[in-house]
Design a protein around this motif. Structure first.
Motif, short mmCIF file in Angstrom:
data_model
loop_
_atom_site.label_atom_id
_atom_site.label_comp_id
_atom_site.label_asym_id
_atom_site.label_seq_id
_atom_site.Cartn_x
_atom_site.Cartn_y
_atom_site.Cartn_z
N PRO A 1 -41.06 47.23 78.91
CA PRO A 1 -40.40 46.25 78.03
C PRO A 1 -40.85 46.42 76.59
N ALA A 2 -39.99 46.00 75.67
CA ALA A 2 -40.28 46.14 74.25
C ALA A 2 -39.57 45.04 73.48
N ARG A 3 -39.95 44.89 72.22
CA ARG A 3 -39.33 43.94 71.30
C ARG A 3 -39.00 44.68 70.00
N LEU A 4 -37.85 44.36 69.45
CA LEU A 4 -37.41 44.97 68.20
C LEU A 4 -37.26 43.90 67.13
N LEU A 5 -37.72 44.23 65.93
CA LEU A 5 -37.51 43.37 64.76
C LEU A 5 -36.71 44.16 63.75
N LEU A 6 -35.45 43.78 63.57
CA LEU A 6 -34.57 44.47 62.65
C LEU A 6 -34.78 43.97 61.24
N ARG A 7 -34.52 44.84 60.27
CA ARG A 7 -34.68 44.45 58.87
C ARG A 7 -33.74 43.30 58.51
N SER A 8 -32.56 43.27 59.11
CA SER A 8 -31.59 42.23 58.78
C SER A 8 -31.92 40.90 59.43
N ARG A 9 -32.77 40.88 60.46
CA ARG A 9 -33.14 39.64 61.15
C ARG A 9 -34.60 39.73 61.59
N PRO A 10 -35.53 39.66 60.63
CA PRO A 10 -36.95 39.86 60.95
C PRO A 10 -37.56 38.76 61.80
N HIS A 11 -36.92 37.61 61.89
CA HIS A 11 -37.49 36.50 62.66
C HIS A 11 -36.76 36.30 64.00
N GLU A 12 -35.96 37.26 64.40
CA GLU A 12 -35.23 37.17 65.66
C GLU A 12 -35.53 38.41 66.50
N PRO A 13 -36.57 38.38 67.33
CA PRO A 13 -36.89 39.54 68.16
C PRO A 13 -35.74 39.85 69.12
N VAL A 14 -35.45 41.13 69.25
CA VAL A 14 -34.39 41.59 70.15
C VAL A 14 -35.05 42.26 71.36
N PRO A 15 -34.83 41.75 72.57
CA PRO A 15 -35.43 42.38 73.75
C PRO A 15 -34.87 43.79 73.96
N ALA A 16 -35.74 44.69 74.37
CA ALA A 16 -35.33 46.07 74.59
C ALA A 16 -36.17 46.66 75.72
N ARG A 17 -35.89 47.89 76.04
CA ARG A 17 -36.61 48.59 77.11
C ARG A 17 -36.62 50.08 76.80
N VAL A 18 -37.70 50.74 77.16
CA VAL A 18 -37.82 52.18 76.91
C VAL A 18 -36.83 52.90 77.82
N ALA A 19 -35.85 53.57 77.20
CA ALA A 19 -34.83 54.30 77.96
C ALA A 19 -35.21 55.76 78.17
N ARG A 20 -35.87 56.36 77.19
CA ARG A 20 -36.19 57.78 77.31
C ARG A 20 -37.35 58.11 76.39
N VAL A 21 -38.24 58.97 76.86
CA VAL A 21 -39.34 59.48 76.05
C VAL A 21 -39.11 60.97 75.87
N GLU A 22 -38.96 61.39 74.63
CA GLU A 22 -38.64 62.80 74.37
C GLU A 22 -39.83 63.69 74.67
N TRP A 23 -39.52 64.90 75.16
CA TRP A 23 -40.57 65.86 75.46
C TRP A 23 -41.11 66.52 74.19
N LEU A 24 -40.31 66.57 73.14
CA LEU A 24 -40.72 67.23 71.91
C LEU A 24 -41.30 66.20 70.95
N SER A 25 -42.58 66.37 70.60
CA SER A 25 -43.25 65.48 69.64
C SER A 25 -43.25 66.12 68.26
N ASP A 26 -43.57 65.30 67.26
CA ASP A 26 -43.68 65.78 65.88
C ASP A 26 -45.12 66.20 65.64
N SER A 27 -45.36 67.51 65.53
CA SER A 27 -46.72 68.01 65.36
C SER A 27 -47.25 67.77 63.96
#
Length: 402
Positions: free
Chosen positions: A256-282
């Motif tokens: 589970p996760a929570r998102l805070l958008l710039r347009s609505r910083p006081h309204e957390p949006v529930p979310a969930r991890v859908a995918r974790v990429e295999w390629l990271s930024d080195s």
């Protein structure tokens, strides 16, 4: 015995000096450089720990399309604008067909001509087939007459030559018919390819979507593959978040996760991890994860910045401390531990952290130990301290925590 006035003044002067010295020493020991450093302390406690990951990302569309021609050309019409809701199969734009219609007409004429040639070849083949059958019948009759000695051998050879010529003509007619059929097939294939090219000049919506960008206007010339319109599926919005690699242990899809958008910083949006990429930024030492929104609030915009908090799996029994109590001494991470009213630096091994300022202690401390969280000044092992409930830090003072 009476004391003289000069002696009284001397006693008063000495007493004033002693009082001032004592007052100075008191101030020096209480509030001056020799005063004990005020600190706040916390007790190491054992409890359930829920680590969290924090990351920055952007809102993106999981399903999006770029509509453009497969060959270079000029834009004839654009029938949709940014923000329009479109349906699957709806005509959105059209390219100038130039001479495609005339070329299709020419190919139609070629197909008709090939069909006529094919019919002529079939008629010729039928005629040659009839002459071959006649030549074969004549040969059989002459062979019978030759056996009865009614005709000469030269006449029989002439009939055999007629049959051989008829068979050669039949093979030629068959080849001509096959060539005519191949010409008709080639013309039909060319027309199908040109018809497909003509169909590609019309740009249709591949699915129900929203127009997110209009890249070209009527009269503009575009190259093959260049987008004329961009579409997104508003129901497929998700967040692309970058997370610290050093704290990403345990990051898996489904958390589970929570998102805070710039347009609505006081309204957390529930979310969930859908995918974790295999390629990271080195370069930035970050991992990248996509978070799907449980519910899509209205009025979102693709590309909007956001902050994400991801709850990692909870740890049942852990030693916890405020993260502010950690500091570095001699290249080691540790805390100032109180032992019998004195300070001692204790190196510790830390684990995960939570967004509420708690850190997991893996080694170096025990439950019940008291450690310094904040101090008015930098501490050392010889520092005299005074434990207070709340630290009033004067200007220029430092704290122990990071």
């Amino acid at each position: 015995m009476t004391v003289s006035a000069p002696l009284k003044r001397r006693f008063l002067l000495v007493g004033s000096v002693v009082l001032l010295v004592l007052l100075f020493l008191f101030v020096l020991l209480r509030t001056g450089p020799l005063a004990p450093v005020q600190v706040t302390v916390a007790e190491v406690r054992s409890g359930r720990f829920t680590p969290e990951l924090f990351g920055i990302g952007t809102l993106e569309a999981r399903r999006h399309w770029m509509l453009g021609p497969t060959s270079p050309g000029r834009v004839l019409t654009v029938k949709a604008d940014v923000g329009d809701q479109v349906r699957a199969g709806q005509l959105l734009a059209e390219m100038d067909p130039v001479d495609l219609d005339q070329r299709l007409q020419a190919l139609d004429a070629s197909i008709a001509r090939a069909s006529s040639a094919q019919a002529a070849a079939a008629a010729q083949q039928a005629d040659v087939q009839a002459r071959r059958e006649l030549a074969a019948a004549n040969l059989r009759r002459n062979q019978e007459l030759a056996r009865q000695n009614f005709i000469s051998l030269s006449a029989l050879e002439a009939r055999s030559q007629e049959l051989a010529s008829a068979e050669a003509a039949l093979q030629s007619a068959r080849a001509t018919a096959q060539a005519a059929a191949q010409d008709a097939l080639r013309a039909k294939a060319e027309r199908a390819a040109l018809q497909q090219q003509r169909a590609n000049a019309k740009l249709f919506a591949p699915a129900d979507a929203v127009v997110s960008a209009r890249e070209a206007e009527p009269g503009s010339t575009v190259v093959a593959g260049q987008a004329v319109l961009r579409l997104i599926d508003p129901a497929s919005l998700w967040a692309r978040v970058r997370l610290d690699q050093g704290r990403s242990a345990g990051l898996v899809p489904g958390l589970p996760a929570r998102l805070l958008l710039r347009s609505r910083p006081h309204e957390p949006v529930p979310a969930r991890v859908a995918r974790v990429e295999w390629l990271s930024d080195s370069v930035t030492e970050e991992r990248i994860a996509q978070l799907s929104l449980d519910q899509t609030p209205p009025g979102l915009s693709v590309g909007e910045m956001l902050e994400a908090s991801i709850e990692l799996p909870a740890i049942a029994d852990s030693l916890l401390l405020p993260a502010a109590s950690l500091q570095r001494q001699g290249g080691a991470t540790g805390v100032w531990r109180l032992q019998g009213g004195r300070l001692a630096f204790a190196p510790v091994q830390v684990g995960a952290t939570s967004l509420d300022g708690q850190v997991q202690i893996l080694a170096g401390l025990e439950s019940g130990d008291r450690v310094v969280v904040y101090s008015q000044q930098p501490l050392s092992a010889d520092s005299r301290i005074k434990v207070v409930d709340q630290l009033v830090r004067p200007a220029g003072a430092a704290r122990t925590g990071p």
